[in-house]
Write a protein that holds these residues in place. Structure first.
Motif, PDB file in Angstrom:
ATOM      1  N   ALA A 196      38.981  38.484  33.566  1.00  0.00           N
ATOM      2  CA  ALA A 196      39.767  37.954  34.685  1.00  0.00           C
ATOM      3  C   ALA A 196      40.447  39.050  35.498  1.00  0.00           C
ATOM      4  O   ALA A 196      41.060  38.765  36.520  1.00  0.00           O
ATOM      5  CB  ALA A 196      40.806  36.963  34.166  1.00  0.00           C
ATOM      6  N   ALA A 197      40.341  40.294  35.076  1.00  0.00           N
ATOM      7  CA  ALA A 197      40.894  41.405  35.855  1.00  0.00           C
ATOM      8  C   ALA A 197      39.981  41.813  36.999  1.00  0.00           C
ATOM      9  O   ALA A 197      40.399  42.503  37.933  1.00  0.00           O
ATOM     10  CB  ALA A 197      41.126  42.618  34.953  1.00  0.00           C
ATOM     11  N   ILE A 198      38.728  41.393  36.903  1.00  0.00           N
ATOM     12  CA  ILE A 198      37.780  41.788  37.952  1.00  0.00           C
ATOM     13  C   ILE A 198      37.065  40.599  38.589  1.00  0.00           C
ATOM     14  O   ILE A 198      36.289  40.778  39.511  1.00  0.00           O
ATOM     15  CB  ILE A 198      36.717  42.776  37.410  1.00  0.00           C
ATOM     16  CG1 ILE A 198      36.030  42.239  36.159  1.00  0.00           C
ATOM     17  CG2 ILE A 198      37.336  44.132  37.153  1.00  0.00           C
ATOM     18  CD1 ILE A 198      34.807  43.052  35.746  1.00  0.00           C
ATOM     19  N   ARG A 199      37.344  39.379  38.097  1.00  0.00           N
ATOM     20  CA  ARG A 199      36.649  38.221  38.663  1.00  0.00           C
ATOM     21  C   ARG A 199      37.540  36.986  38.561  1.00  0.00           C
ATOM     22  O   ARG A 199      37.946  36.597  37.473  1.00  0.00           O
ATOM     23  CB  ARG A 199      35.351  37.978  37.884  1.00  0.00           C
ATOM     24  CG  ARG A 199      34.391  37.077  38.585  1.00  0.00           C
ATOM     25  CD  ARG A 199      32.965  37.227  38.060  1.00  0.00           C
ATOM     26  NE  ARG A 199      32.853  36.918  36.655  1.00  0.00           N
ATOM     27  CZ  ARG A 199      32.301  37.701  35.718  1.00  0.00           C
ATOM     28  NH1 ARG A 199      31.795  38.863  36.062  1.00  0.00           N
ATOM     29  NH2 ARG A 199      32.241  37.335  34.476  1.00  0.00           N
ATOM     30  N   GLY A 200      37.859  36.403  39.706  1.00  0.00           N
ATOM     31  CA  GLY A 200      38.552  35.122  39.702  1.00  0.00           C
ATOM     32  C   GLY A 200      37.533  34.026  39.475  1.00  0.00           C
ATOM     33  O   GLY A 200      36.386  34.154  39.904  1.00  0.00           O
ATOM     34  N   GLY A 212      47.362  37.491  37.637  1.00  0.00           N
ATOM     35  CA  GLY A 212      48.114  38.410  36.790  1.00  0.00           C
ATOM     36  C   GLY A 212      47.286  39.597  36.331  1.00  0.00           C
ATOM     37  O   GLY A 212      47.726  40.744  36.387  1.00  0.00           O
ATOM     38  N   LYS A 213      46.066  39.345  35.905  1.00  0.00           N
ATOM     39  CA  LYS A 213      45.239  40.429  35.360  1.00  0.00           C
ATOM     40  C   LYS A 213      44.720  41.360  36.467  1.00  0.00           C
ATOM     41  O   LYS A 213      44.573  42.569  36.235  1.00  0.00           O
ATOM     42  CB  LYS A 213      44.091  39.846  34.541  1.00  0.00           C
ATOM     43  CG  LYS A 213      44.539  39.354  33.154  1.00  0.00           C
ATOM     44  CD  LYS A 213      45.056  40.508  32.273  1.00  0.00           C
ATOM     45  CE  LYS A 213      45.157  40.175  30.815  1.00  0.00           C
ATOM     46  NZ  LYS A 213      45.619  41.300  29.985  1.00  0.00           N
ATOM     47  N   PHE A 214      44.421  40.826  37.646  1.00  0.00           N
ATOM     48  CA  PHE A 214      44.099  41.706  38.782  1.00  0.00           C
ATOM     49  C   PHE A 214      45.312  42.601  39.085  1.00  0.00           C
ATOM     50  O   PHE A 214      45.157  43.802  39.343  1.00  0.00           O
ATOM     51  CB  PHE A 214      43.789  40.875  40.039  1.00  0.00           C
ATOM     52  CG  PHE A 214      42.357  40.493  40.273  1.00  0.00           C
ATOM     53  CD1 PHE A 214      41.657  39.724  39.354  1.00  0.00           C
ATOM     54  CD2 PHE A 214      41.688  40.852  41.443  1.00  0.00           C
ATOM     55  CE1 PHE A 214      40.337  39.327  39.587  1.00  0.00           C
ATOM     56  CE2 PHE A 214      40.368  40.484  41.683  1.00  0.00           C
ATOM     57  CZ  PHE A 214      39.689  39.711  40.763  1.00  0.00           C
ATOM     58  N   GLY A 215      46.484  41.999  39.066  1.00  0.00           N
ATOM     59  CA  GLY A 215      47.692  42.756  39.373  1.00  0.00           C
ATOM     60  C   GLY A 215      47.918  43.888  38.377  1.00  0.00           C
ATOM     61  O   GLY A 215      48.294  45.004  38.753  1.00  0.00           O
TER      62      GLY A 215
END
Lengths: 255, 255, 255, 255
Positions: free
Chosen positions: C156-160, C170-173
């Motif tokens: 979830a840090a690289i794909r919604g 949150g994880k992108f942030g």
């Protein structure tokens, strides 16, 4: 009679860069080492050095990075008689060959494009084919792998820039190959991984045109031995936590 | 005697896809249209259709997407005698040619790889060279451009997958080219842009093997005319706000 | 009197996941271990386990992952009297706390969003501040580092995706924070790195709702100990070749 | 009695930037325009300007970009009595509010982080909720849409940098939200799109501190009207070819 693990690397330049450092490190770790490059002198020198240090290496010169030559070298490696006893099992293959070209677009020639695509992409397909076919014959080892296929990438693998059209086209293509292979062959316990080398590496060549400040400051340039250690780490990852891609850059690199 | 804007497109398939739709749209907008493809019949049919509809089109068949053939067609286009009066100014060039191959990696042949790289990358370099050299001769127009170079990309331009090693290698390479060109030639007011087509396009060919539900539901498949409109929009962007890359997919596409 | 290296980790759940595995591994490697979590029982149990095994660990419970509480725990750690002799030097900090929420967008509440942003982002800023301030007081060690700051990321840090709006935000942030820090503090020999955990981890919790096939097949799920080994590898990278980001997934993961 | 399309925009600054330019353009295209911002004077001035020019606009000041205030303004808009006859149908919503902070990491305060996350992320969730709930009540229009939700992104949405930790955390988070929504609501014919504004925009504020060369050279800075045109294009995309993300930068921007 035991089976010894075999490490194959293509692209060792003059023996002072990433491919050679990886060859030395895997030799120290007990791998037989098959060296592929166009320059037979470099191959022989590096093989001799590794053998003198107690390792076991052999050189497999190829005329050029054509598809056919690159693929057929795997047959030569399979047929090689190693000096120590025991058969070999190809467990790690490193595609470190490459062809860089930095030119304004209008200066890029047809030959530049073809050389970049042939070396960076077509030959990498042949190398991958040779490696995957060999890996498929292996048992799954204690780490959950039949083999590890490593690709040396570059900043130009993820970013096109003003003088890198031909180089980036090749390195992007190589990255695509590595991702496709990682997805297809992970299911067969073959680990495929791609390292983005984002910075200059200290080699004989770079030392010849860089200034002393760069050469002497380990915060500013990549050390080929450190890249090799990363490759060893990737090889040692067990089946539950494999990396497809990581980046590597010096501590002070601006990016 | 006025100068008329010229639109060049390479890759029009059988006349029912993106290249043909773009040719029709730019013809309607007053551009002369130069059609490049391997199939002379398709070219002539589409040129005839556009001319009948009041546009001005001519076909430039090429034997294959080799570097030389792709580059030299620009000379043919420059030498062409258009039926209407006035000289031409090449203002928009669309690289829509491509070569797809979907196969498990071990089924991919040397020829598959070379065809993908030649058509998707090498020929695109030649096409870009022809376009950029022509654009550099243009004045900057009222939108702040000497010309717009459009590339048709695909999902495989940003993601390698299990059956796309050869295709993705080509499409990643093309994307790298487009980004390099965008950065290098933006400074000369040449706009380079790349569209990621992320889904199936309704064409004669896709209609032949897709089911009715897909064919008849505009939420499920891309319409070539809609892609063409996006290309027109990109061409019409003024110098203060240029897009390098956008994605295009149907409303209901899963991604 | 010697100085001992200190490892701080936030987020250890019930002691069966990544944070706990890393704590055990760094303790074995000779680090003092400071454990931060909301659940004092888990902290004490894990600290006791590590101490019983010959390591040296202490728990630092916090009431919640507010900015203030997260930052002030670094003061508590600095003031802690360790049972063995010698001062501590904070060398490795792992931000492994997180807050996941998987819901269709219209079911996501204001509280879900705020919890995700507070735990995944705001608290990570506080943790980073505590770590960076401590690292800046360190000498550069033999690997060329003042310290290593590790972040546990996720797919979830690289794909919604359709049920991850609040979690991915949150994880992108967090990923943005990690990249900013890596660029800013690399120049000061502080290594900041981000791991994308792309798959399910075998923990007490996941074991409770997953089937046997998944639990028993190491090709299908991540092992927390393997993630911990990756973290150790990142810490051991020398100054010439630092990784900002790598992905980790099981061999058979579909991605 | 006919239904008129309604355009809602949050974030209009002092009326010289992207939000205001979009409001003017959509008003010209026949949309009623609902303006949301914290500065009532700016709102009233812009509403008056649009109304004087023959459009129909109303201002909806909010005290701050809290979740509650941002969501409840949609009720106020729904209850608004427009001067012309006919009901309104919310068809386009533009989230253009934002909060930038550029500071070295150690200068970033808790308040900076919270403001960035609240305005750039939490309030965007509330705005999205208001828009999506309204869109779901709409019929699918002739382009195949119930509505279009536009987000103004920034370079900091895809790249963290040395002074952007807090800003990038917010903008990455917003991008994650936009991608999640695009995937979830595309299936319901709601189009969600994200524009990466990669460069400086010419506004009253930027004009006050930039030099003449920048201000007067349209190759160097973004024009808010050009961004607005891009937003209109995205709204006009039909169901077969939707863009989630595009970048926008001046012709001569270095990137």
């Amino acid at each position: 009679m035991s089976t010894r693990p075999l490490f194959v690397v293509a692209g060792i330049g003059n023996g002072s860069g990433t491919g050679a450092a990886a060859a030395r490190l895997f030799a120290q770790k007990g791998y037989r080492v098959a060296l592929i490059a166009r320059n037979a002198d470099s191959l022989n020198r590096l093989a001799g050095e590794i053998n003198s240090a107690g390792g076991e290496a052999a050189g497999f010169p190829i005329s050029d990075y054509s598809y056919g030559a690159t693929l057929s070298v795997f047959d030569n490696i399979a047929a090689h008689k190693w000096s120590s006893a025991g058969s070999s099992s190809l467990r790690v293959a490193l595609w470190n060959a490459g062809s860089g070209v930095w030119k304004p677009f209008l200066d890029v020639t047809e030959k530049d494009i073809k050389t970049s695509l042939q070396t960076n992409v077509t030959a990498a397909f042949a190398f991958s084919r040779g490696a995957v076919l060999a890996f498929k014959q292996n048992d799954i080892d204690e780490r959950g792998k039949r083999g590890t296929l490593l690709f040396t990438g570059a900043t130009a693998a993820i970013r096109g820039n003003v003088t890198t059209s031909a180089f980036a086209a090749g390195k992007f293509g190589l990255r695509a190959l590595s991702q496709s292979l990682a997805k297809e062959f992970g299911k067969e316990n073959i680990h495929v991984t791609h390292a983005i080398i984002d910075g200059g590496i200290l080699t004989d060549r770079s030392s010849s045109y860089r200034d002393e400040a760069w050469i002497n400051n380990p915060d500013l340039r990549l050390d080929a031995n450190s890249i090799a250690k990363s490759y060893l780490y990737l090889v040692e990852q067990d089946r539950s936590a494999w990396t497809w891609e990581l980046d590597l850059r010096p501590a002070h690199e601006k990016w």
